[in-house]
Write a protein that holds these residues in place. Structure first.
Motif, PDB file in Angstrom:
ATOM      1  N   LEU A 288      -1.839  -0.153  11.671  1.00  0.00           N
ATOM      2  CA  LEU A 288      -2.546   0.729  10.744  1.00  0.00           C
ATOM      3  C   LEU A 288      -1.567   1.435   9.806  1.00  0.00           C
ATOM      4  O   LEU A 288      -1.838   1.591   8.618  1.00  0.00           O
ATOM      5  CB  LEU A 288      -3.389   1.746  11.512  1.00  0.00           C
ATOM      6  CG  LEU A 288      -4.625   1.174  12.207  1.00  0.00           C
ATOM      7  CD1 LEU A 288      -5.235   2.190  13.162  1.00  0.00           C
ATOM      8  CD2 LEU A 288      -5.661   0.725  11.176  1.00  0.00           C
ATOM      9  N   ILE A 289      -0.440   1.863  10.352  1.00  0.00           N
ATOM     10  CA  ILE A 289       0.583   2.504   9.519  1.00  0.00           C
ATOM     11  C   ILE A 289       1.027   1.545   8.424  1.00  0.00           C
ATOM     12  O   ILE A 289       1.095   1.903   7.246  1.00  0.00           O
ATOM     13  CB  ILE A 289       1.788   2.962  10.373  1.00  0.00           C
ATOM     14  CG1 ILE A 289       1.386   4.145  11.260  1.00  0.00           C
ATOM     15  CG2 ILE A 289       2.980   3.326   9.481  1.00  0.00           C
ATOM     16  CD1 ILE A 289       2.394   4.475  12.356  1.00  0.00           C
ATOM     17  N   ARG A 290       1.298   0.303   8.810  1.00  0.00           N
ATOM     18  CA  ARG A 290       1.755  -0.697   7.835  1.00  0.00           C
ATOM     19  C   ARG A 290       0.672  -0.975   6.783  1.00  0.00           C
ATOM     20  O   ARG A 290       0.969  -1.028   5.589  1.00  0.00           O
ATOM     21  CB  ARG A 290       2.141  -1.982   8.558  1.00  0.00           C
ATOM     22  CG  ARG A 290       2.564  -3.075   7.592  1.00  0.00           C
ATOM     23  CD  ARG A 290       3.134  -4.249   8.298  1.00  0.00           C
ATOM     24  NE  ARG A 290       4.572  -4.026   8.388  1.00  0.00           N
ATOM     25  CZ  ARG A 290       5.369  -4.637   9.221  1.00  0.00           C
ATOM     26  NH1 ARG A 290       4.887  -5.512  10.059  1.00  0.00           N
ATOM     27  NH2 ARG A 290       6.652  -4.399   9.215  1.00  0.00           N
ATOM     28  N   LEU A 291      -0.577  -1.125   7.217  1.00  0.00           N
ATOM     29  CA  LEU A 291      -1.667  -1.392   6.272  1.00  0.00           C
ATOM     30  C   LEU A 291      -1.856  -0.250   5.286  1.00  0.00           C
ATOM     31  O   LEU A 291      -1.949  -0.456   4.080  1.00  0.00           O
ATOM     32  CB  LEU A 291      -2.987  -1.602   7.022  1.00  0.00           C
ATOM     33  CG  LEU A 291      -3.199  -2.907   7.759  1.00  0.00           C
ATOM     34  CD1 LEU A 291      -4.497  -2.855   8.549  1.00  0.00           C
ATOM     35  CD2 LEU A 291      -3.223  -4.070   6.791  1.00  0.00           C
ATOM     36  N   LEU A 292      -1.907   0.965   5.814  1.00  0.00           N
ATOM     37  CA  LEU A 292      -2.223   2.115   4.968  1.00  0.00           C
ATOM     38  C   LEU A 292      -1.054   2.550   4.090  1.00  0.00           C
ATOM     39  O   LEU A 292      -1.262   3.190   3.060  1.00  0.00           O
ATOM     40  CB  LEU A 292      -2.730   3.280   5.824  1.00  0.00           C
ATOM     41  CG  LEU A 292      -4.067   3.015   6.513  1.00  0.00           C
ATOM     42  CD1 LEU A 292      -4.454   4.165   7.416  1.00  0.00           C
ATOM     43  CD2 LEU A 292      -5.168   2.748   5.484  1.00  0.00           C
ATOM     44  N   SER A 293       0.169   2.188   4.467  1.00  0.00           N
ATOM     45  CA  SER A 293       1.319   2.558   3.636  1.00  0.00           C
ATOM     46  C   SER A 293       1.310   1.820   2.299  1.00  0.00           C
ATOM     47  O   SER A 293       2.015   2.200   1.362  1.00  0.00           O
ATOM     48  CB  SER A 293       2.631   2.316   4.378  1.00  0.00           C
ATOM     49  OG  SER A 293       2.797   0.942   4.626  1.00  0.00           O
ATOM     50  N   ALA A 294       0.485   0.789   2.179  1.00  0.00           N
ATOM     51  CA  ALA A 294       0.359   0.053   0.914  1.00  0.00           C
ATOM     52  C   ALA A 294      -0.441   0.834  -0.126  1.00  0.00           C
ATOM     53  O   ALA A 294      -0.436   0.476  -1.310  1.00  0.00           O
ATOM     54  CB  ALA A 294      -0.297  -1.301   1.169  1.00  0.00           C
ATOM     55  N   TYR A 295      -1.138   1.887   0.294  1.00  0.00           N
ATOM     56  CA  TYR A 295      -1.970   2.670  -0.621  1.00  0.00           C
ATOM     57  C   TYR A 295      -1.236   3.961  -0.987  1.00  0.00           C
ATOM     58  O   TYR A 295      -1.017   4.821  -0.127  1.00  0.00           O
ATOM     59  CB  TYR A 295      -3.327   2.976   0.020  1.00  0.00           C
ATOM     60  CG  TYR A 295      -4.116   1.719   0.312  1.00  0.00           C
ATOM     61  CD1 TYR A 295      -4.914   1.139  -0.664  1.00  0.00           C
ATOM     62  CD2 TYR A 295      -4.049   1.106   1.560  1.00  0.00           C
ATOM     63  CE1 TYR A 295      -5.637  -0.018  -0.405  1.00  0.00           C
ATOM     64  CE2 TYR A 295      -4.764  -0.054   1.830  1.00  0.00           C
ATOM     65  CZ  TYR A 295      -5.554  -0.611   0.845  1.00  0.00           C
ATOM     66  OH  TYR A 295      -6.261  -1.751   1.097  1.00  0.00           O
TER      67      TYR A 295
END
Length: 194
Positions: A19-26
């Motif tokens: 989740l950290i990796r996914l959301l760091s893209a935003y």
């Protein structure tokens, strides 16, 4: 653009890291902390006062649903979005009844999660959707295949009027307001299943 401060709570380290990796893209999402259970969630909310708390529904030491009232008491400004492997509407209804902004499935796409975080951060409730009937899933699949109403009716041996009724119900259940939106939804679901 205002940033949305998010805390992630899940008892699985790999899920938290994903989740950290996914959301760091935003760029408008700021991750301010993580925790591994409901008690840790309360501590994080008290210390960090995040805008949105992503909270797993099934955890040891205080599950997500049971933690909601205590989390709201700890920070009335924090919006809660539950994460679950279960898609059943009754889980979403239970979450909303306790004060959460909604529930999103762990099988959702990164963009769906982002949109859910945006909505919840703005105080919106994610409406629990009823599961689609087998016939509605067939109609949706045929819409995805680019079939016209007449072709769908012929393929399923039903009238065009019945096809139109199914399309209307699909739009209501999926909270889609245009035919183009329904086609777009059908295409996204079709891509996800490939």
């Amino acid at each position: 653009m205002d940033t949305i401060r998010v805390v992630i709570v899940d008892d699985h380290a790999l899920v938290r890291q994903g989740l950290i990796r996914l959301l760091s893209a935003y760029p408008d999402i700021e991750l301010v902390g993580t925790a591994g259970d409901g008690k840790g969630a309360i501590t994080m909310v008290e210390e960090k006062s995040p805008d949105v708390l992503l909270l797993d529904i099934s955890m040891p030491n205080l599950d997500g649903l049971s933690a909601i009232p205590r989390l709201i008491e700890a920070s009335s400004g924090t919006r809660i979005l539950l994460l679950s492997i279960h898609d059943e509407p009754e889980h979403a209804q239970a979450a909303i009844a306790r004060g959460a902004g909604g529930l999103i499935s762990k099988s959702a796409s990164a963009d769906d999660l982002y949109q859910a975080i945006l909505a919840v951060s703005q105080g919106k409730c994610l409406p629990p959707t009823q599961p689609l009937t087998p016939r509605e899933r067939q109609v949706l699949a045929l819409i995805n295949a680019g079939k016209t109403n007449e072709q769908i009716a012929e393929s399923l041996s039903i009238s065009v009027k019945t096809v139109l009724r199914h399309r209307q119900r699909l739009m209501e259940r999926l909270d889609v307001h245009t035919q183009a939106g329904l086609i777009g939804y059908a295409k996204r679901i079709g891509r996800r299943r490939k």
